[in-house]
Design an enzyme around this catalytic site. Structure first.
Site, PDB file in Angstrom:
ATOM      1  CD  GLU A  29      83.468  24.206  22.575  1.00 24.41           C
ATOM      2  OE1 GLU A  29      82.239  24.043  22.506  1.00 24.41           O
ATOM      3  OE2 GLU A  29      83.991  25.331  22.692  1.00 24.41           O
ATOM      4  CB  SER A  53      89.759  28.102  22.685  1.00 24.86           C
ATOM      5  OG  SER A  53      90.316  27.631  23.879  1.00 24.86           O
ATOM      6  CD  GLU A  54      83.286  28.368  22.133  1.00 22.25           C
ATOM      7  OE1 GLU A  54      83.991  29.153  22.818  1.00 22.25           O
ATOM      8  OE2 GLU A  54      82.524  27.528  22.634  1.00 22.25           O
ATOM      9  CG  ASP A  79      72.891  30.027  21.256  1.00 22.73           C
ATOM     10  OD1 ASP A  79      71.899  30.680  21.574  1.00 22.73           O
ATOM     11  OD2 ASP A  79      72.825  28.933  20.659  1.00 22.73           O
ATOM     12  CG  HIS A 123      72.539  27.242  25.983  1.00 23.13           C
ATOM     13  ND1 HIS A 123      72.679  28.294  26.838  1.00 23.13           N
ATOM     14  CD2 HIS A 123      73.640  26.475  26.169  1.00 23.13           C
ATOM     15  CE1 HIS A 123      73.805  28.159  27.530  1.00 23.13           C
ATOM     16  NE2 HIS A 123      74.410  27.071  27.138  1.00 23.13           N
TER      17      HIS A 123
END
Lengths: 337, 354
Positions: A29, A53-54, A79, A123
């Site tokens: 990303e 869209s990991e 994370d 995070h």
């Protein structure tokens, strides 16, 4: 030697690898903006932006590695890698074994980790213990620019999947990006370990073998073992302890898996007292693994651990208390002596 | 650009029959206790494998789901090595590390992943490798229609569109997600989700191998030309159930025997003092019986959709007979060779008991 920031060192190693080998490419990303210098040098075919869209783009990294590429797949924060857990645990970690014929998965999963800048409990995790738990993936976290560059070279050239964790507190760009350091009103100076955020990087970059730790400070009364920012907290604790006449050694593991078990046994033999400082959670992680390794090797040093025992809170004062800070390390050492 | 592969009915029949015979060896071996663990057969899907994979060469890659025997056979993987692997030997295709859900062969660029939906992103990754290293090559993903409810599949398709990747997504619609009717678990026509992302979808009846071949050819040609991914939606029948020993099929095959086993638990549920209202209890039972009825109807109405029977009709009877004899000999030989290397193996492993 060239003076670089931690982030520059990683990108320099990645750029070197991309220049040497057409099979190396990166995606994730926002990478075209984050690594704009790489984009300008190698073009959008090798520096690819992804949708959010990991699960798909990390899994695609496994497929690409099996197809002959050496992808460096970037997950903004570790994370978020939980969204792609299957790609790591069920695929990257397993396919070489499943193949029974050495079909390697030379994938680098580059993810940022760690806290100290008030980004809340979703995070700021490191999750390296959970990542290292599955056989088949190596997990590293450098604590200096030189190590950051060397370990990136190693990760890219390794014929296996390496999770490369980049600590955000050491990364100027990410403190700016996520911590809002661009505001004149915010200063992380008292938290950022200067030797970790900036430092000399060898011009001719050499690999740092996976599973090779380095002794950052010799000492005889107690051994402090850590990785990432924890190493710098240990060094700070060691210099404060030295003023009281306590000699603390500091071992930087650099790899969470494979673990440098010889060096761990050695420091245990030498100091007979150990404090393991881990920015990860207490259970199922590095601190228990080190204790088990020592027991299995017939060593029983006096042992304490300084870890994250709860969800990492947002409020800076609470966050600081929760993370393995220097005072907690010193208290653990005093408890041992 | 590679030339188009024209349809060869004899070769198609040969492969369809070979896959079916290999599946018969393995389903029988499973029933006999010689296949450890689960086994998901691809019986009913042979026409899809053969029609699609005929277009591929050794530069192309295939990502396979849990029904992996057929695609690997169609890809030309050594049959004996495959059988030994699935039957738990250590001299098999993957040295005993894989079993049927993780079969892979690096030379032939084919690999199975047993996690539903994962073949889609794996093919996307292979397609990136094709784009960078082997221009003109394609990657194929095989998965079921149940996987269209897995987010990662839709994510992978979107990625394939925005990166204009040479991927052929092959969705095999057998109407069942494990043992649940897919229609009951799916909002709208899942193909519409795919076309909405800009992926062209062609629908075919999967047992009609020459139609599969033609439709797949159009999408493969498009992908090779750099025009991006497509999806082939091939309907099929799954006579063997989700896996060998499928509980729904067990009930259908032996209703009386199974009723004896199931009735006490169901009755206990219906008659329990606490629980739902009478209406809710009736709804619970009718949900179950509806599912059984659907499986029974499928068995009756769709059993005619057999790819082997269909492919046989595409060639003269004498040719079909010769192909069958050839393939019987070939598969029997592989099975015998596999049996020799497996002799003495026990399911469950360990030391022999007293």
């Amino acid at each position: 030697m060239i003076e670089m920031t931690y982030g520059q060192a990683i990108d320099a190693a990645l750029a070197d690898a991309m220049a040497r080998d057409d099979r190396v490419l990166t995606w994730g990303e926002d990478v075209q903006l984050i690594h704009r210098d790489l984009l300008a040098r190698f073009g959008p075919g090798r520096v690819r932006d992804t949708p959010i869209s990991e699960a798909a783009f990390v899994y695609a990294g496994v497929g690409a590695a099996m197809g002959g590429l050496r992808p460096v797949v970037e997950v903004m924060l570790v994370d978020f890698l939980t969204v792609a857990w299957s790609a790591v645990v069920n695929a990257a970690a397993k396919f070489t074994d499943f193949s029974g014929c050495g079909w390697s998965v030379p994938l680098v999963i580059r993810a940022r980790c760690g806290g100290w800048y008030a980004d809340g409990g979703q995070h700021e995790q490191v999750l390296w213990g959970q990542l290292a738990a599955t056989p088949g993936v190596a997990v590293v976290c450098p604590s200096t620019p030189a190590d950051a560059a060397g370990l990136m070279r190693t990760a890219i050239e390794a014929d296996q999947t390496v999770v490369y964790l980049e600590h955000k507190l050491l990364s100027e760009q990410f403190l700016d990006y996520l911590g809002g350091a661009s505001r004149a009103t915010v200063d992380f100076g008292h938290l950022v370990p200067l030797d970790g955020a900036r430092g000399p990087v060898p011009e001719n970059l050499e690999q740092i073998p996976l599973g090779q730790s380095t002794l950052r400070r010799p000492g005889s009364d107690v051994g402090l073992i850590s990785v990432g920012v924890g190493v710098h907290r240990c060094l700070q604790a060691a210099s404060q302890l030295a003023a009281e006449g306590i000699s603390a050694a500091v071992l930087d593991l650099r790899s969470i898996h494979p673990l440098d078990t010889d060096a761990i046994s050695e420091i245990a033999d030498h100091t007979r007292r150990l404090v393991v400082v881990d920015e990860d959670y207490t259970r199922g992680g590095l601190t228990g693994e080190i204790a088990a390794t020592l027991l299995a090797a017939g060593r029983a040093p006096a042992y304490r651990r300084v870890t994250v025992e709860t969800t990492i809170p947002f409020a800076p004062a609470l966050e600081y208390e929760t993370l393995p800070n220097t005072q907690r390390i010193i208290a653990a050492v005093r408890d041992l002596l | 650009m590679r030339s188009l592969v024209s349809f060869d009915p004899v070769e198609a029949l040969r492969l369809v029959v070979r896959i079916r015979l290999a599946e018969r060896v393995l389903t029988q071996a499973w029933a006999d206790g010689r296949v450890p663990g689960e086994y998901h057969s691809g019986i009913g899907e042979e026409g899809i494998y053969v029609g699609v994979l005929a277009h591929l060469d050794d530069q192309d890659a295939v990502a396979v789901d849990h029904r992996s025997t057929g695609p690997l056979v169609a890809r030309g993987v050594d049959l004996t090595a495959l059988l030994v692997e699935v039957m738990g030997g250590q001299s098999g295709l993957n040295a005993g590390w894989a079993g049927h859900m993780h079969l892979m062969d690096r030379q032939r660029r084919v690999a199975a992943d047993g996690i539903v939906g994962s073949s889609a992103p794996l093919a996307v990754g292979q397609a990136v490798a094709a784009q960078q290293l082997r221009p003109g090559a394609v990657a194929v993903a095989l998965f079921g229609e149940g996987a269209l409810n897995a987010g990662v599949v839709l994510e992978a398709m979107n990625l394939a569109v925005v990166w204009r990747l040479p991927v052929l997504f092959v969705c095999k619609d057998n109407r069942w997600s494990i043992t649940t009717r897919t229609a009951a678990m799916t909002g709208g026509d899942p193909r519409a989700r795919v076309t909405a992302m800009g992926v062209p979808v062609l629908t075919v009846r999967g047992e009609r191998v020459e139609r599969v071949h033609r439709a797949a050819g159009r999408l493969v040609r498009r992908a090779r030309a750099g025009k991006g991914p497509g999806m082939l939606y091939a309907t099929c029948h799954r006579p063997g159930g989700h896996f060998e020993g499928d509980p729904l099929l067990r009930i259908l095959r032996d209703p009386r025997g199974q009723a004896g086993e199931l009735a006490p638990g169901l009755l206990g549920g219906v008659q329990a003092e606490t629980g739902g209202t009478g209406r809710e209890r009736v709804a619970g039972l009718s949900t179950l019986s509806g599912r059984l009825a659907a499986a029974g109807l499928d068995r009756v109405l769709r059993s005619g959709r057999d790819p082997v029977r269909y492919a046989r009709r595409l060639v003269p009877a004498d040719v079909a007979a010769r192909v069958r004899a050839d393939e019987q000999a070939r598969v029997a030989e592989a099975a015998a060779a596999a049996a020799r290397s497996l002799s003495g193996l026990r399911v469950g492993g360990g030391e022999a008991g007293p």
